[in-house]
Write an enzyme that holds these catalytic residues in place. Structure first.
Site, PDB file in Angstrom:
ATOM      1  N   GLY A 208       0.822  -1.205   0.000  1.00 47.88           N
ATOM      2  CA  GLY A 208       0.000   0.000   0.000  1.00 47.88           C
ATOM      3  C   GLY A 208       0.847   1.242   0.000  1.00 47.88           C
ATOM      4  CG  ASN A 209      -0.310   4.622  -1.599  1.00 47.90           C
ATOM      5  OD1 ASN A 209      -1.018   5.468  -1.067  1.00 47.90           O
ATOM      6  ND2 ASN A 209      -0.709   3.911  -2.650  1.00 47.90           N
ATOM      7  NE  ARG A 210       4.400   8.043   4.398  1.00 44.11           N
ATOM      8  CZ  ARG A 210       4.725   8.408   5.637  1.00 44.11           C
ATOM      9  NH1 ARG A 210       4.816   7.526   6.573  1.00 44.11           N
ATOM     10  NH2 ARG A 210       4.948   9.668   5.917  1.00 44.11           N
TER      11      ARG A 210
END
Ligand code: C5P
Length: 400
Positions: A208-210
């Site tokens: 995932g990412n932030r």
């Protein structure tokens, strides 16, 4: 400058009780609020409640304090009239210019922005009479926000629910702050992606990412407050649904692509604010990947995800459609941004410089918006909604 003056019209639906919360939010944030209920609204919530919460006398008819000419003055002096909930009956009266009580008189005398938040059963909302009345009000410049989908009175569920009062308040706040009478995105359908994709590795893990989704949600909120029909494709964002916005939840890049391609043919503008994973695991393990004693873990093989922005930019689903991309860069923002704009083929690219306190998860943002026409619009450090409004200004200019 005095406090902004808001008229809160309340018509006779069960959601009238939620208007108490909207009233409280408006007064606590420094608005002077005059509540004008209909007689039917007063059957749900009594005048003492509205008077106590607003600090002003409350009446539904034109025969009290006649020397003050309230049926004209209240509307004339308002900076915003918001009707929440707006029933089918109230919308019909407003569309036809009837004026048989204080609220309908106020609607005829108001020269400020007017916002309706309808709430009713799905059948009443979908009835051609209601839909035509809503279209009439929108054509005249009123902002009518779409009802939410969910639990209605009794056992029914469907479209017709009053959006969360906190989200209606957000729309009110933006309309008052902008001080613009005409919603400039009225009649436009915009599609926005928000959040960050998650690419599953096994049933419990993902890449995932932030991205928090805040910038995409700010784009959706501001577009709705400017009158657009808004479809928000939300990838793993844990944020409340903005009022009047159709929220479709997606998980992965492939799901986001499907949702974008489905929505694109009806979109006047597509704004891709989501952080899309460039790669996904080549295989999905049906069971949790376990560590094995004495053995190194298997490397994770990745495959490329489709580039949705490049795809929809190359093949516009509608002539004249405006496509906007986002790019996070750590250095040489202008050169990298220009190269990316050319590579993606979109009309506008919002380039963020990623750094401490900037962009991910924060309430503020700073950006340079590059246009395919060579334009450069710097947006100074400030709330994400200010950047969102600049994006819409640039999109509106491109609609021609
Ligand atoms: O290439 P990069 O990820 O920096 O580009 C960012 C822009 O491209 C964003 O608007 C993002 O939504 C979009 N994007 C996409 N599909 C991908 C990767 C990025 O639409 N696979």
């Amino acid at each position: 400058m005095g406090k902004p003056k808001v008229v809160l019209g309340v018509s006779g639906g069960i959601a009238a009780y939620k208007a108490c919360e909207l009233l409280r939010r408006l007064t606590e944030s420094g608005h002077e609020v005059r509540v004008v209920p209909t007689a039917a609204a007063l059957k749900f919530v009594g005048a003492p409640t509205w008077a106590a919460l607003s600090g002003h006398p409350v009446s539904d008819e034109v025969w009290s304090d006649v020397y003050d000419v309230p049926h004209v003055r209240i509307g004339q002096s308002a900076d915003l009239v918001v009707v929440a909930p707006a029933t089918a009956d109230l919308l019909a009266k407003a569309a036809h210019g009837l004026a048989d009580d204080l609220l309908t008189n106020t609607l005829l005398t108001a020269r400020c922005p007017v916002l309706f938040a309808p709430a009713m059963h799905t059948e009443m909302w979908e009835h051609p009479a209601t839909q035509e009345n809503v279209a009439t009000l929108r054509r005249r410049g009123a902002l009518v926000i779409e009802p939410a989908v969910g639990r209605l009175t009794g056992v029914d569920t469907g479209k017709g629910r009053l959006p969360d009062p906190g989200e209606i308040f957000e729309v009110c706040r933006r309309v008052v702050a902008r001080g613009v009478d005409e919603p400039d995105l009225a009649g436009r359908h915009v599609v926005i992606s928000a959040g960050g994709t998650r690419e599953p590795l096994d049933p419990v893990r993902f890449l995932g990412n932030r991205s928090s989704g805040k910038q995409g949600y700010a784009l959706a909120r501001t577009a709705a407050a400017r009158g657009a029909r808004v479809t928000l494709l939300a990838a793993n964002a844990e944020l409340p649904d903005p009022a009047g916005v159709d929220v479709i939840r997606v998980g992965t890049a492939v799901q986001l692509r499907e949702a974008v391609l489905k929505a694109a043919p009806e979109a006047d503008a597509l704004v891709m604010a989501a952080a899309v994973a460039d790669f996904r695991p080549a295989t999905y393990a049906g069971g949790k990947i376990k560590k094995q004693d004495g053995r190194e873990p298997e490397p994770v093989a990745l495959v490329r995800n489709p580039d949705i922005l490049a795809e929809i930019s190359a093949e516009r689903a509608r002539p004249g459609q405006v496509v906007v991309g986002f790019a996070a860069e750590t250095d040489d923002v202008l050169t990298n941004g220009r190269a990316k704009l050319a590579r993606k083929g979109c009309d506008l690219l919002v380039v963020n410089e990623v750094g401490e306190r900037k962009t991910f998860g924060s309430e503020e943002n700073e950006a340079l918006v590059l246009g395919a026409d060579g334009s450069e619009t710097p947006v100074p450090y400030g709330p994400k909604e200010a950047l969102a409004d600049t994006v819409w200004d640039l999109v509106v200019a491109r609609f021609g």
